[in-house]
Design a protein around this motif. Structure first.
Motif, PDB file in Angstrom:
ATOM      1  N   TRP A 152      -9.388  -5.560 -11.462  1.00 43.89           N
ATOM      2  CA  TRP A 152     -10.804  -5.727 -11.115  1.00 43.89           C
ATOM      3  C   TRP A 152     -11.712  -5.328 -12.266  1.00 43.89           C
ATOM      4  N   SER A 153     -11.341  -4.286 -12.995  1.00 44.32           N
ATOM      5  CA  SER A 153     -12.186  -3.825 -14.093  1.00 44.32           C
ATOM      6  C   SER A 153     -12.059  -4.712 -15.331  1.00 44.32           C
ATOM      7  N   SER A 154     -10.981  -5.479 -15.440  1.00 42.35           N
ATOM      8  CA  SER A 154     -10.781  -6.311 -16.620  1.00 42.35           C
ATOM      9  C   SER A 154     -11.558  -7.615 -16.559  1.00 42.35           C
ATOM     10  N   HIS A 155     -12.101  -7.957 -15.387  1.00 47.40           N
ATOM     11  CA  HIS A 155     -12.830  -9.215 -15.233  1.00 47.40           C
ATOM     12  C   HIS A 155     -14.298  -8.894 -15.041  1.00 47.40           C
ATOM     13  N   SER A 156     -15.135  -9.360 -15.947  1.00 42.10           N
ATOM     14  CA  SER A 156     -16.572  -9.089 -15.870  1.00 42.10           C
ATOM     15  C   SER A 156     -17.212  -9.990 -14.826  1.00 42.10           C
ATOM     16  N   HIS A 157     -18.022  -9.390 -13.977  1.00 40.24           N
ATOM     17  CA  HIS A 157     -18.709 -10.127 -12.916  1.00 40.24           C
ATOM     18  C   HIS A 157     -20.032 -10.644 -13.448  1.00 40.24           C
ATOM     19  N   GLY A 158     -20.014 -11.854 -14.014  1.00 33.92           N
ATOM     20  CA  GLY A 158     -21.214 -12.432 -14.587  1.00 33.92           C
ATOM     21  C   GLY A 158     -22.066 -13.116 -13.545  1.00 33.92           C
ATOM     22  N   PRO A 159     -23.133 -13.793 -13.973  1.00 32.95           N
ATOM     23  CA  PRO A 159     -24.013 -14.482 -13.033  1.00 32.95           C
ATOM     24  C   PRO A 159     -23.322 -15.683 -12.415  1.00 32.95           C
ATOM     25  N   GLY A 160     -23.726 -16.005 -11.200  1.00 35.05           N
ATOM     26  CA  GLY A 160     -23.129 -17.149 -10.515  1.00 35.05           C
ATOM     27  C   GLY A 160     -22.209 -16.692  -9.399  1.00 35.05           C
ATOM     28  N   ASP A 161     -22.318 -17.394  -8.251  1.00 35.11           N
ATOM     29  CA  ASP A 161     -21.526 -17.006  -7.092  1.00 35.11           C
ATOM     30  C   ASP A 161     -20.040 -17.241  -7.307  1.00 35.11           C
ATOM     31  N   SER A 162     -19.674 -18.185  -8.180  1.00 31.70           N
ATOM     32  CA  SER A 162     -18.265 -18.502  -8.363  1.00 31.70           C
ATOM     33  C   SER A 162     -17.518 -17.400  -9.100  1.00 31.70           C
ATOM     34  N   LEU A 192       0.818  -1.211   0.000  1.00 30.13           N
ATOM     35  CA  LEU A 192       0.000   0.000   0.000  1.00 30.13           C
ATOM     36  C   LEU A 192       0.852   1.261   0.000  1.00 30.13           C
ATOM     37  N   SER A 193       2.145   1.140   0.327  1.00 32.32           N
ATOM     38  CA  SER A 193       3.025   2.304   0.299  1.00 32.32           C
ATOM     39  C   SER A 193       3.382   2.714  -1.125  1.00 32.32           C
ATOM     40  N   ASP A 194       3.056   1.887  -2.098  1.00 30.39           N
ATOM     41  CA  ASP A 194       3.339   2.175  -3.505  1.00 30.39           C
ATOM     42  C   ASP A 194       2.033   2.498  -4.223  1.00 30.39           C
ATOM     43  N   GLU A 195       1.968   3.642  -4.885  1.00 32.57           N
ATOM     44  CA  GLU A 195       0.752   4.058  -5.582  1.00 32.57           C
ATOM     45  C   GLU A 195       0.390   3.108  -6.725  1.00 32.57           C
ATOM     46  N   ARG A 196       1.378   2.416  -7.270  1.00 29.37           N
ATOM     47  CA  ARG A 196       1.115   1.513  -8.385  1.00 29.37           C
ATOM     48  C   ARG A 196       0.297   0.299  -7.964  1.00 29.37           C
ATOM     49  N   CYS A 197       0.246   0.021  -6.664  1.00 22.48           N
ATOM     50  CA  CYS A 197      -0.581  -1.088  -6.172  1.00 22.48           C
ATOM     51  C   CYS A 197      -2.051  -0.804  -6.439  1.00 22.48           C
ATOM     52  N   VAL A 198      -2.478   0.449  -6.195  1.00 20.36           N
ATOM     53  CA  VAL A 198      -3.871   0.834  -6.451  1.00 20.36           C
ATOM     54  C   VAL A 198      -4.191   0.695  -7.934  1.00 20.36           C
ATOM     55  N   GLU A 199      -3.272   1.109  -8.797  1.00 19.40           N
ATOM     56  CA  GLU A 199      -3.487   1.004 -10.230  1.00 19.40           C
ATOM     57  C   GLU A 199      -3.613  -0.458 -10.659  1.00 19.40           C
ATOM     58  N   THR A 200      -2.817  -1.329 -10.056  1.00 21.43           N
ATOM     59  CA  THR A 200      -2.873  -2.747 -10.407  1.00 21.43           C
ATOM     60  C   THR A 200      -4.211  -3.361 -10.020  1.00 21.43           C
ATOM     61  N   VAL A 201      -4.691  -3.044  -8.813  1.00 18.56           N
ATOM     62  CA  VAL A 201      -5.968  -3.592  -8.360  1.00 18.56           C
ATOM     63  C   VAL A 201      -7.112  -3.065  -9.218  1.00 18.56           C
ATOM     64  N   GLU A 202      -7.111  -1.781  -9.505  1.00 15.29           N
ATOM     65  CA  GLU A 202      -8.190  -1.201 -10.313  1.00 15.29           C
ATOM     66  C   GLU A 202      -8.214  -1.816 -11.713  1.00 15.29           C
ATOM     67  N   ALA A 203      -7.040  -1.968 -12.331  1.00 14.62           N
ATOM     68  CA  ALA A 203      -6.983  -2.537 -13.677  1.00 14.62           C
ATOM     69  C   ALA A 203      -7.408  -3.999 -13.679  1.00 14.62           C
ATOM     70  N   GLN A 224     -12.817 -13.600  -9.695  1.00 20.94           N
ATOM     71  CA  GLN A 224     -12.355 -12.219  -9.792  1.00 20.94           C
ATOM     72  C   GLN A 224     -11.303 -11.923  -8.722  1.00 20.94           C
ATOM     73  N   ILE A 225     -11.532 -12.391  -7.510  1.00 17.51           N
ATOM     74  CA  ILE A 225     -10.559 -12.199  -6.426  1.00 17.51           C
ATOM     75  C   ILE A 225      -9.282 -12.982  -6.715  1.00 17.51           C
ATOM     76  N   GLU A 226      -9.438 -14.196  -7.232  1.00 20.70           N
ATOM     77  CA  GLU A 226      -8.261 -15.008  -7.562  1.00 20.70           C
ATOM     78  C   GLU A 226      -7.412 -14.331  -8.641  1.00 20.70           C
ATOM     79  N   LYS A 227      -8.055 -13.784  -9.663  1.00 19.50           N
ATOM     80  CA  LYS A 227      -7.322 -13.099 -10.725  1.00 19.50           C
ATOM     81  C   LYS A 227      -6.611 -11.864 -10.182  1.00 19.50           C
ATOM     82  N   CYS A 228      -7.253 -11.151  -9.284  1.00 21.30           N
ATOM     83  CA  CYS A 228      -6.631  -9.973  -8.688  1.00 21.30           C
ATOM     84  C   CYS A 228      -5.390 -10.380  -7.893  1.00 21.30           C
ATOM     85  N   GLY A 229      -5.471 -11.508  -7.179  1.00 20.87           N
ATOM     86  CA  GLY A 229      -4.316 -11.995  -6.440  1.00 20.87           C
ATOM     87  C   GLY A 229      -3.166 -12.370  -7.358  1.00 20.87           C
ATOM     88  N   LYS A 230      -3.460 -13.006  -8.495  1.00 15.24           N
ATOM     89  CA  LYS A 230      -2.410 -13.372  -9.446  1.00 15.24           C
ATOM     90  C   LYS A 230      -1.760 -12.126 -10.046  1.00 15.24           C
TER      91      LYS A 230
END
Length: 362
Positions: free
Chosen positions: A106-116, A93-104, A121-127
């Motif tokens: 999260w927005s690149s993965h469409s949240h479709g129907p289904g709980d999975s 969190l001390s690096d501003e680029r972390c926020v940019e990475t999370v935003e990019a 989306q969280i798994e992709k953000c972690g990778k």
């Protein structure tokens, strides 16, 4: 100094030698010159050498002191490296680029129907964060080791040319990395799950234990929850309740299997709130019945006894993709070593049974 040497000779002490820089004390002055001396050393007698033949004295670096500490290792074998699972690090969190990475991410993965979908989306953000940490932010421990190695070279060069400007620059960089490393270990110094489980068991055993169990009767327990309170407790969950619960969670506690602590959701709530909130409310307020096994398929594959046992297992509401699991390795992934050990155990077990049959025949 000669008297000290005479005492060392009289006691039969031998110098253990050293690994690392030649000096154990150094002083860097602002005018650019430095002074270095070997003031400390390890000594041992012959019986000690016979008991610990592989011993070495390591001259370690210490940025916060003029004296370097000495580490005596009894063996030169290094522990094998272990692969760590992903964990969101507070220091990112001390690096501003972390926020940019999370935003990019999260927005690149469409949240479709289904709980999975939210889990994917969280798994992709972690990778994506793991890739960013390795390629952009830099692994703190690896970078720290690299800077320390450069510092050693700079100190040796300063002894020759008498200029310590590069030494002081590298010390500042190492100090910054040490601060990041301290935050890293502060986050990881959590209580072991077994200790938490033991504390819970001991607490409730003490809470519900009595020295006179025959006198315990539920008829004497007053009813505390009224009908009005029960209606309020069974109402649907609200968004405000989810937000309040998240605020009250300790930032680095309750780490999930995805490696994301509450700190991730608290800090990036403006990015993930819509998707996470809808999924949580869907899980909590859903009135759908628990999914059921396909009895026809189960009965057609297994015996009646096995099928009855399987159909008694409850199924979660959340639909997840099927995955292959190898039960003979710690992580469920097949490898040649676990396959060899499995076949070896089967062979030994079969050979033992054959031997027993032969002995019965005799």
């Amino acid at each position: 100094m000669q008297q000290f040497r005479d005492v060392v000779d009289e006691c039969g002490f031998l110098d253990l030698g050293f690994v690392g820089t030649c000096f154990t004390w150094s002083k860097d002055f602002d005018d650019g010159h430095s002074i270095s001396k070997r003031l400390d050393r390890g000594l041992a007698n012959n019986p000690w050498f016979m008991k610990f033949p592989g011993s070495f004295v390591h001259h370690l670096h210490c940025i916060s002191s003029d004296n370097c500490p000495l580490l005596i290792s009894l063996s030169r074998l290094d522990p094998p490296p272990c692969q760590r699972s992903f964990k969101f690090e507070e220091m990112w969190l001390s690096d501003e680029r972390c926020v940019e990475t999370v935003e990019a991410s999260w927005s690149s993965h469409s949240h479709g129907p289904g709980d999975s979908q939210i889990l994917k989306q969280i798994e992709k953000c972690g990778k994506d964060l793991a890739w960013w940490n390795h390629n952009v932010f830099g692994n703190v421990r690896k970078e720290l080791e690299r800077k320390k190695s450069l510092l050693v070279q700079a100190e040796q060069a300063a002894i020759v040319n008498g200029q310590n400007q590069r030494v002081r620059e590298l010390k500042d960089e190492v100090n910054l990395l040490l601060v990041r490393e301290a935050r890293l270990w502060s986050q990881r110094s959590q209580v072991h799950p077994q200790e938490i489980a033991l504390s819970l068991v001991n607490y409730y055993q003490s809470l519900f234990s009595t020295s006179n169990p025959d006198c315990v009767s539920l008829d004497h327990v007053p009813m505390v929850i009224t009908d009005e309170m029960n209606i309020a407790l069974t109402e649907s969950f609200l968004q405000s309740e989810i937000r309040e619960a998240l605020k009250q969670m300790a930032p680095l506690k309750a780490l999930g299997l995805d490696g994301m602590p509450p700190l991730f959701y608290q800090h990036f709530w403006g990015v993930v709130d819509s998707d996470v909130m809808s999924s949580i409310l869907s899980w909590l307020n859903s009135d759908e019945e628990t999914r059921q096994w396909n009895h026809e398929v189960i009965d057609g594959i297994f015996t009646q006894e096995e099928a009855d046992l399987i159909k008694q297992l409850p199924l979660a509401r959340m639909v997840s993709e099927d995955s292959l699991f190898w039960p003979f390795s710690w992580n469920g992934i097949y490898n040649s070593k676990s396959g060899y050990l499995f076949l070896k155990a089967e062979e030994d077990h079969g050979g033992t049974e054959a031997n027993v049959e032969q002995e019965k025949a005799l």
